[in-house]
Design a protein around this motif. Structure first.
Motif, PDB file in Angstrom:
ATOM      1  N   GLN A 156       2.870  -5.025   3.985  1.00  0.00           N
ATOM      2  CA  GLN A 156       1.419  -4.712   3.436  1.00  0.00           C
ATOM      3  C   GLN A 156       1.554  -3.156   3.278  1.00  0.00           C
ATOM      4  O   GLN A 156       1.760  -2.385   4.296  1.00  0.00           O
ATOM      5  CB  GLN A 156       0.285  -5.580   4.267  1.00  0.00           C
ATOM      6  CG  GLN A 156      -0.964  -5.055   3.784  1.00  0.00           C
ATOM      7  CD  GLN A 156      -1.983  -5.425   4.698  1.00  0.00           C
ATOM      8  OE1 GLN A 156      -2.001  -6.661   5.018  1.00  0.00           O
ATOM      9  NE2 GLN A 156      -2.979  -4.604   4.974  1.00  0.00           N
ATOM     10  N   GLN A 157       1.306  -2.830   1.931  1.00  0.00           N
ATOM     11  CA  GLN A 157       1.179  -1.333   1.790  1.00  0.00           C
ATOM     12  C   GLN A 157       0.035  -1.031   1.010  1.00  0.00           C
ATOM     13  O   GLN A 157      -0.416  -1.637   0.203  1.00  0.00           O
ATOM     14  CB  GLN A 157       2.338  -0.730   1.340  1.00  0.00           C
ATOM     15  CG  GLN A 157       2.827  -1.480  -0.115  1.00  0.00           C
ATOM     16  CD  GLN A 157       4.202  -0.729  -0.493  1.00  0.00           C
ATOM     17  OE1 GLN A 157       4.892  -1.271  -1.350  1.00  0.00           O
ATOM     18  NE2 GLN A 157       4.583   0.499  -0.109  1.00  0.00           N
ATOM     19  N   ALA A 158      -0.403   0.052   0.844  1.00  0.00           N
ATOM     20  CA  ALA A 158      -1.370   0.952   0.119  1.00  0.00           C
ATOM     21  C   ALA A 158      -0.803   0.924  -1.459  1.00  0.00           C
ATOM     22  O   ALA A 158       0.283   1.744  -1.433  1.00  0.00           O
ATOM     23  CB  ALA A 158      -2.004   2.055   0.497  1.00  0.00           C
ATOM     24  N   GLY A 159      -1.425   0.488  -2.195  1.00  0.00           N
ATOM     25  CA  GLY A 159      -0.970   0.610  -3.667  1.00  0.00           C
ATOM     26  C   GLY A 159      -1.879   1.716  -4.522  1.00  0.00           C
ATOM     27  O   GLY A 159      -2.592   2.497  -3.806  1.00  0.00           O
ATOM     28  N   ALA A 160      -1.839   1.303  -5.760  1.00  0.00           N
ATOM     29  CA  ALA A 160      -2.776   2.331  -6.611  1.00  0.00           C
ATOM     30  C   ALA A 160      -4.242   1.646  -6.699  1.00  0.00           C
ATOM     31  O   ALA A 160      -4.422   0.699  -7.517  1.00  0.00           O
ATOM     32  CB  ALA A 160      -2.299   2.097  -7.952  1.00  0.00           C
TER      33      ALA A 160
END
Length: 317
Positions: A156-160
């Motif tokens: 899980q990662q921070a996107g735009a």
């Protein structure tokens, strides 16, 4: 005047806004930290403490062989480390020692290593504490959630402007490849035990619900398996049950994951209000034999902490 998480964790502000413009926020000056006790809960609702002293703990995950538990234990100053609990020896061993925040432990499929999140990326260390930590994925705001059958990490990662789901080869230098990045918050990706299906949480409907897709061809189909809200999916080890949190209960959903994906009638197995669910991490686990749940129970306010005060502002927007 709004309470914020420590800067070395997320620095997130504690507030919420309702659809009618009402604002609620936790006032600065109190942290509201509370101790937690991990407990086993059987099918009758009987609780049995593990033996871990009340702590600022979260993210429990049982090892593949069922003999150990990895979890995050924090401090009042905002630091946190990964610890390993032996069920047989009833001992708690610290695994990480770097300054700052280490969280979201994830056992490797063979049970030999534990991956975890830090400010610099995702690292892994041997579960017995030997050797040095190994960088798997560089970069902040990445959390490890599942391993693929071929040894890649589902993260899980921070996107735009949103949280997205990606897959990456754990080499320390590889670039994550997007798996689900549709402009919504898509979080907590959990692969089924046979690696054919991925359950995750998404707010695409306006509130968090649980969805299941084929893996790795996630565009081939999609099913919403919760109704009225759903969070934090978790597969039983035999692949026949998918657990998740509804607004009122821990829910067990019978599923078929061999040929095609099918699901049956959901059953409420625990009253959600009996336990606590630290934000942003794993909040419970299931024993390998499926007979017991590992839950987190409120053990009272942490020593020397001030209670949080909540302020409501009507017509704020």
């Amino acid at each position: 005047g709004v309470m914020r998480a420590p800067a070395n964790v997320t620095a997130a502000a504690n507030y919420g806004v309702a659809d009618d413009g009402t604002l609620v926020y936790a006032a600065a000056g109190g942290n509201g930290l509370r101790y937690i006790t991990p407990v086993w809960v059987d099918s009758r609702g009987h609780e049995e403490p593990l033996g871990i002293q009340p702590c600022l703990c979260a993210g429990p995950i049982i090892s593949p062989d069922g003999r150990q538990l990895a979890l995050t234990i924090g401090t009042l100053e905002g630091d946190a480390d990964i610890y390993v609990w032996s069920f047989a020896a009833r001992t708690l061993t610290r695994l990480t020692f770097d300054p700052g925040f280490q969280a979201v432990p994830l056992w490797s499929p063979d049970g030999q290593r534990i991956a975890y999140l830090s400010a610099q990326g995702v690292f892994a260390r041997k579960a017995d504490g030997s050797g040095d930590p190994q960088l798997l994925v560089a970069g902040g705001e990445i959390a490890p959630w599942s391993w693929t059958p071929d040894g890649r990490l589902v993260i899980q990662q921070a996107g735009a402007g949103s949280q997205d789901i990606a897959v990456v080869s754990p080499t320390g230098h590889a670039t994550p490849q997007p798996l689900l990045a549709e402009g919504f918050n898509e979080t907590r990706p959990m692969l089924s035990p046979n690696g054919r299906w991925i359950a995750y949480e998404s707010d695409e409907s306006g509130r968090s619900e649980i969805y299941v897709r084929p893996f790795p061809d996630v565009a081939a189909d999609r099913w919403q398996v919760s109704a009225g809200g759903g969070e934090n999916p978790k597969w039983a080890r035999d692949g026949h049950t998918l657990y998740f949190l509804s607004p009122t209960a821990l829910v067990a959903l019978p599923v078929e994951t061999t040929a095609d994906f099918r699901w049956g009638t959901p059953k409420n197995v625990l009253d959600r209000k009996r336990y606590v669910y630290p934000h942003g991490v794993r909040q419970y686990d299931i024993s390998p034999d499926g007979q017991r749940l590992l839950m987190l129970k409120d053990a009272g306010p942490a020593s020397g902490t001030a209670a949080a005060k909540f302020i409501v502002v009507q017509d704020a927007l």
